[in-house]
Write a protein that holds these residues in place. Structure first.
Motif, PDB file in Angstrom:
ATOM      1  N   ARG A  56       3.203  -4.879   3.850  1.00  0.00           N
ATOM      2  CA  ARG A  56       3.823  -3.978   4.816  1.00  0.00           C
ATOM      3  C   ARG A  56       2.921  -2.773   5.063  1.00  0.00           C
ATOM      4  O   ARG A  56       2.301  -2.249   4.139  1.00  0.00           O
ATOM      5  CB  ARG A  56       5.182  -3.493   4.320  1.00  0.00           C
ATOM      6  CG  ARG A  56       6.282  -4.547   4.361  1.00  0.00           C
ATOM      7  CD  ARG A  56       7.627  -3.973   3.904  1.00  0.00           C
ATOM      8  NE  ARG A  56       8.706  -4.884   4.223  1.00  0.00           N
ATOM      9  CZ  ARG A  56       9.075  -5.918   3.469  1.00  0.00           C
ATOM     10  NH1 ARG A  56       8.427  -6.152   2.333  1.00  0.00           N
ATOM     11  NH2 ARG A  56      10.067  -6.712   3.833  1.00  0.00           N
ATOM     12  N   GLU A 108       8.278   1.073   9.751  1.00  0.00           N
ATOM     13  CA  GLU A 108       7.421  -0.061   9.448  1.00  0.00           C
ATOM     14  C   GLU A 108       6.615  -0.437  10.684  1.00  0.00           C
ATOM     15  O   GLU A 108       7.175  -0.723  11.741  1.00  0.00           O
ATOM     16  CB  GLU A 108       8.256  -1.250   8.988  1.00  0.00           C
ATOM     17  CG  GLU A 108       7.420  -2.390   8.427  1.00  0.00           C
ATOM     18  CD  GLU A 108       8.274  -3.448   7.745  1.00  0.00           C
ATOM     19  OE1 GLU A 108       8.459  -4.515   8.358  1.00  0.00           O
ATOM     20  OE2 GLU A 108       8.747  -3.194   6.612  1.00  0.00           O
ATOM     21  N   ALA A 152       4.838  -5.846   9.451  1.00  0.00           N
ATOM     22  CA  ALA A 152       5.633  -6.535   8.434  1.00  0.00           C
ATOM     23  C   ALA A 152       4.785  -7.584   7.741  1.00  0.00           C
ATOM     24  O   ALA A 152       3.753  -8.026   8.274  1.00  0.00           O
ATOM     25  CB  ALA A 152       6.851  -7.180   9.086  1.00  0.00           C
ATOM     26  N   THR A 205       3.451   0.946   6.567  1.00  0.00           N
ATOM     27  CA  THR A 205       4.588   1.815   6.881  1.00  0.00           C
ATOM     28  C   THR A 205       4.134   3.242   7.104  1.00  0.00           C
ATOM     29  O   THR A 205       3.358   3.789   6.311  1.00  0.00           O
ATOM     30  CB  THR A 205       5.621   1.785   5.730  1.00  0.00           C
ATOM     31  OG1 THR A 205       5.983   0.426   5.456  1.00  0.00           O
ATOM     32  CG2 THR A 205       6.861   2.585   6.086  1.00  0.00           C
TER      33      THR A 205
END
Length: 329
Positions: free
Chosen positions: A304, A315, A318, A306
């Protein structure tokens, strides 16, 4: 038989021990040939922070936001890696405090199994090479104690100290000359401006040497002052979509990475921005007070990517979906 010898008083003992100890060696002057670590793998959590520009309080606040330091300013990030993508100095008056904070955190993080990577930015290089256009008066004056010589008449207070401090044997110049311009951590390149396809390097050691050779006398022109070098290039931040995307893909393949994280080009809305499906991420949101004090950090963890802000986490990328029949760990 009971000894009649009395223990030596502590105030007397300490000076004697110090006198007997060998003098500590002066830190070695860095050389262009010195190895500069630039590749790290297996890192569970990486946090990247953009341009500081002399605002040590904003830097502390964003490091607390990312849970890398505690309320006393001590490293609390464990095995995490912090990447500061350059431009610690200029425009603000507390550059030295920011340098000292990061220098201390380097040692504390290493003891905890983590790392602090402070990359070269164009403003570090400008100060080392005597381009002082953006040095704030108070910032210049704060270096006065770094030289015993008085400043020449008509020069800003602290001029001699500033020059000495950023020199090859100065406290901060010596430290900065050991830093890379680009690092790869896991599958991500981190750099101040951006790595253009035209850089004359096929490996990270070659690229970092090309940048650093401008900082050591007697070498041909390198990449630290080159407008298309990694400290200055803005092609991925500002370039036309199709052309920039193709150029970025070429560079990522050359250096074995999936994405590039960059500072240098300030996003005035205070938000971390991603382009090209998350392959380029821009983290200079205007951290310093002079740019609006828009606190942000980028976290890379478990696939991830973020953006961390005071009020939220967003985010940007992903984790990739696991192939059929497999479960992500």
């Amino acid at each position: 038989m009971v000894s009649t010898l009395r223990p030596l008083a502590l105030p007397l003992l300490v000076p004697l021990l110090l006198a007997a100890a060998p003098p500590s060696a002066a830190p070695a002057t860095p050389r262009l040939e010195d190895a500069v670590p630039d590749t790290f793998s297996g890192v569970e959590r990486v946090v990247a922070v953009g341009d500081v520009h002399g605002d040590v309080d904003a830097l502390k606040d964003v490091l607390r936001l990312a849970k890398l330091i505690d309320e006393k300013g001590r490293w609390s990030g464990g095995k995490a890696h912090l990447v500061q993508t350059g431009d610690i100095p200029d425009r603000g008056e507390r550059t030295r405090e920011a340098f000292e904070l990061l220098m201390r955190l380097q040692g504390e993080a290493l003891k905890a199994g983590g790392r602090v990577h402070t990359l070269l930015g164009n403003h570090e290089v400008m100060n080392m090479l005597g381009d002082l256009r953006y040095v704030a008066p108070g910032e210049m004056a704060s270096f006065a104690d770094q030289s015993p010589e008085k400043d020449a008449a008509g020069t800003p207070p602290g001029s001699n100290g500033h020059r000495a401090a950023y020199g090859p044997q100065g406290r901060y110049g010596r430290w900065l000359r050991t830093h890379p311009a680009v690092v790869r951590i896991n599958d991500t390149l981190f750099v101040h401006g951006g790595v253009a396809p035209e850089v004359p390097s096929k490996t990270l050691p070659e690229l970092n040497r090309w940048v650093r050779q401008d900082l050591f006398p007697g070498n041909p022109p390198g990449g630290a002052k080159n407008p298309q070098g990694p400290l200055w290039f803005r092609g991925y931040a500002l370039g036309e979509e199709e052309v920039a995307a193709k150029a970025l893909e070429t560079v990522l393949q050359r250096f074995g990475a999936k994405r590039m994280v960059m500072g240098h080009t300030t996003d005035r809305d205070g938000k971390i921005r991603a382009r090209f499906g998350g392959k380029a991420v821009f983290i200079d949101t205007g951290l310093s007070t002079g740019y609006g004090r828009k606190l942000s950090a980028l976290e890379l963890r478990g696939g991830r990517v973020t953006a961390l802000y005071v009020s939220e986490r967003v985010e940007l990328v992903a984790p990739e979906a696991a192939p059929a029949g497999k479960v992500s760990p």
